[in-house]
Design a protein around this motif. Structure first.
Motif, PDB file in Angstrom:
ATOM      1  N   CYS A 239       0.883  -1.157  -0.114  1.00  0.00           N
ATOM      2  CA  CYS A 239      -0.041   0.087   0.058  1.00  0.00           C
ATOM      3  C   CYS A 239       0.678   1.211  -0.052  1.00  0.00           C
ATOM      4  CB  CYS A 239      -0.940   0.216   1.107  1.00  0.00           C
ATOM      5  SG  CYS A 239      -2.109  -1.424   1.124  1.00  0.00           S
ATOM      6  N   ASN A 240       2.198   1.176   0.122  1.00  0.00           N
ATOM      7  CA  ASN A 240       2.922   2.276   0.096  1.00  0.00           C
ATOM      8  C   ASN A 240       3.405   2.663  -1.411  1.00  0.00           C
ATOM      9  OD1 ASN A 240       4.636   0.169  -0.247  1.00  0.00           O
ATOM     10  ND2 ASN A 240       5.903   0.508   1.513  1.00  0.00           N
TER      11      ASN A 240
ATOM     12  N   LYS B 187       3.654   4.425  -4.931  1.00  0.00           N
ATOM     13  CA  LYS B 187       3.942   5.771  -4.710  1.00  0.00           C
ATOM     14  C   LYS B 187       2.703   6.311  -5.341  1.00  0.00           C
ATOM     15  CE  LYS B 187       7.139   6.089  -8.874  1.00  0.00           C
ATOM     16  NZ  LYS B 187       5.792   5.060  -9.283  1.00  0.00           N
TER      17      LYS B 187
ATOM     18  N   ARG C 129      -3.671   5.565  -5.345  1.00  0.00           N
ATOM     19  CA  ARG C 129      -4.868   6.699  -5.150  1.00  0.00           C
ATOM     20  C   ARG C 129      -6.132   5.945  -5.054  1.00  0.00           C
ATOM     21  NH1 ARG C 129      -1.668   8.728  -8.374  1.00  0.00           N
ATOM     22  NH2 ARG C 129      -2.730   8.571 -10.472  1.00  0.00           N
TER      23      ARG C 129
ATOM     24  N   HIS D 255      -2.521  -6.921   3.606  1.00  0.00           N
ATOM     25  CA  HIS D 255      -3.457  -6.079   3.507  1.00  0.00           C
ATOM     26  C   HIS D 255      -4.551  -6.513   4.588  1.00  0.00           C
ATOM     27  CE1 HIS D 255      -5.363  -2.636   1.559  1.00  0.00           C
ATOM     28  NE2 HIS D 255      -6.623  -3.153   1.405  1.00  0.00           N
TER      29      HIS D 255
ATOM     30  N   THR E 290      -8.400   1.061   1.998  1.00  0.00           N
ATOM     31  CA  THR E 290      -6.929   1.195   2.308  1.00  0.00           C
ATOM     32  C   THR E 290      -6.615   2.215   2.962  1.00  0.00           C
ATOM     33  OG1 THR E 290      -6.826  -0.045  -0.127  1.00  0.00           O
ATOM     34  CG2 THR E 290      -4.775   1.376   0.521  1.00  0.00           C
ATOM     35  N   HIS E 291      -6.156   2.290   4.198  1.00  0.00           N
ATOM     36  CA  HIS E 291      -5.999   3.111   5.074  1.00  0.00           C
ATOM     37  C   HIS E 291      -4.812   4.316   4.439  1.00  0.00           C
ATOM     38  CE1 HIS E 291      -7.652   1.036   8.771  1.00  0.00           C
ATOM     39  NE2 HIS E 291      -7.769   0.319   7.893  1.00  0.00           N
ATOM     40  N   ALA E 292      -3.752   3.602   3.720  1.00  0.00           N
ATOM     41  CA  ALA E 292      -2.653   4.533   3.278  1.00  0.00           C
ATOM     42  C   ALA E 292      -3.259   5.760   2.248  1.00  0.00           C
ATOM     43  CB  ALA E 292      -1.918   3.521   2.411  1.00  0.00           C
ATOM     44  N   VAL E 293      -4.514   5.243   1.658  1.00  0.00           N
ATOM     45  CA  VAL E 293      -4.937   6.309   0.616  1.00  0.00           C
ATOM     46  C   VAL E 293      -6.301   6.777   0.965  1.00  0.00           C
ATOM     47  CG1 VAL E 293      -3.822   5.427  -1.431  1.00  0.00           C
ATOM     48  CG2 VAL E 293      -6.189   4.891  -0.607  1.00  0.00           C
TER      49      VAL E 293
ATOM     50  N   THR F 145      -8.925   0.782  -3.047  1.00  0.00           N
ATOM     51  CA  THR F 145      -7.958   0.274  -4.163  1.00  0.00           C
ATOM     52  C   THR F 145      -8.478  -0.961  -4.455  1.00  0.00           C
ATOM     53  OG1 THR F 145      -6.422  -0.402  -2.529  1.00  0.00           O
ATOM     54  CG2 THR F 145      -6.293   1.773  -3.273  1.00  0.00           C
TER      55      THR F 145
END
Ligand SMILES: C[C@H](O)[C@H](O)[C@H]1CNC2=NC(N)=NC(=O)C2=N1
Length: 145
Positions: free
Chosen positions: A33-34, A36, A39, A95, A113-116, A120
């Protein structure tokens, strides 16, 4: 029913992958999830994909789109067993879902997806893999109508 396999693949607007609408999410692998260019997908895209993860609902929690599904389990311990089975899939995919067990036998799983801060393709992959788990023996039988 004549299932027309839609072969056209669609570039996810603001997404990081293309996928064909006939593809089975459970055969895919989550990506870190990192990444780059990761979105959140649009609500329009999420509405197109939700039918491919049967029994899962699309919810909008104060602007954050999430996948949500609930089960009634036979006991508190069977609820924890369900969590264990889900945890194994989550760990192997890298995930993770949000797990809720309330009123001793009501399980709800939320996936996003916490990262965005949104949805996703990873979320649909995890939901599809959870659908493939052998949960039947953990669940309360539906009351005969
Ligand atoms: C690097 C690794 O992909 C991240 O730490 C993962 C772990 N599991 C995750 N799970 C979910 N649901 N969202 C995330 O953003 C997330 N990030």
């Amino acid at each position: 029913m004549n299932h027309v396999a839609l072969s056209s693949s669609r570039k996810l607007r603001g997404g990081f992958r293309t996928f064909s609408t006939s593809e089975d999410f459970s055969a895919k692998k989550c990506v870190p999830c990192n990444a780059k260019d990761l979105r959140p997908m649009t609500e329009e895209t999420a509405n197109e994909l939700i039918s491919r993860v049967p029994e899962w609902n699309l919810v909008n929690e104060s602007g954050v789109l999430k996948l949500n599904r609930s089960w009634k389990v036979k006991s508190f311990l069977k609820g924890l067993e369900l969590f264990r089975l889900v945890a194994e899939v989550a760990e192997s995919e890298g995930h993770h879902p949000d797990l809720h067990l309330v009123g001793w036998n009501n399980v709800t799983i939320e996936i996003w997806t916490h990262a965005v801060g949104g949805l996703t393709e990873n979320d649909f992959i995890l939901a599809a893999k959870i659908n493939g788990l052998p949960l039947q023996d953990l669940l309360r039988r539906k009351a005969k109508s």
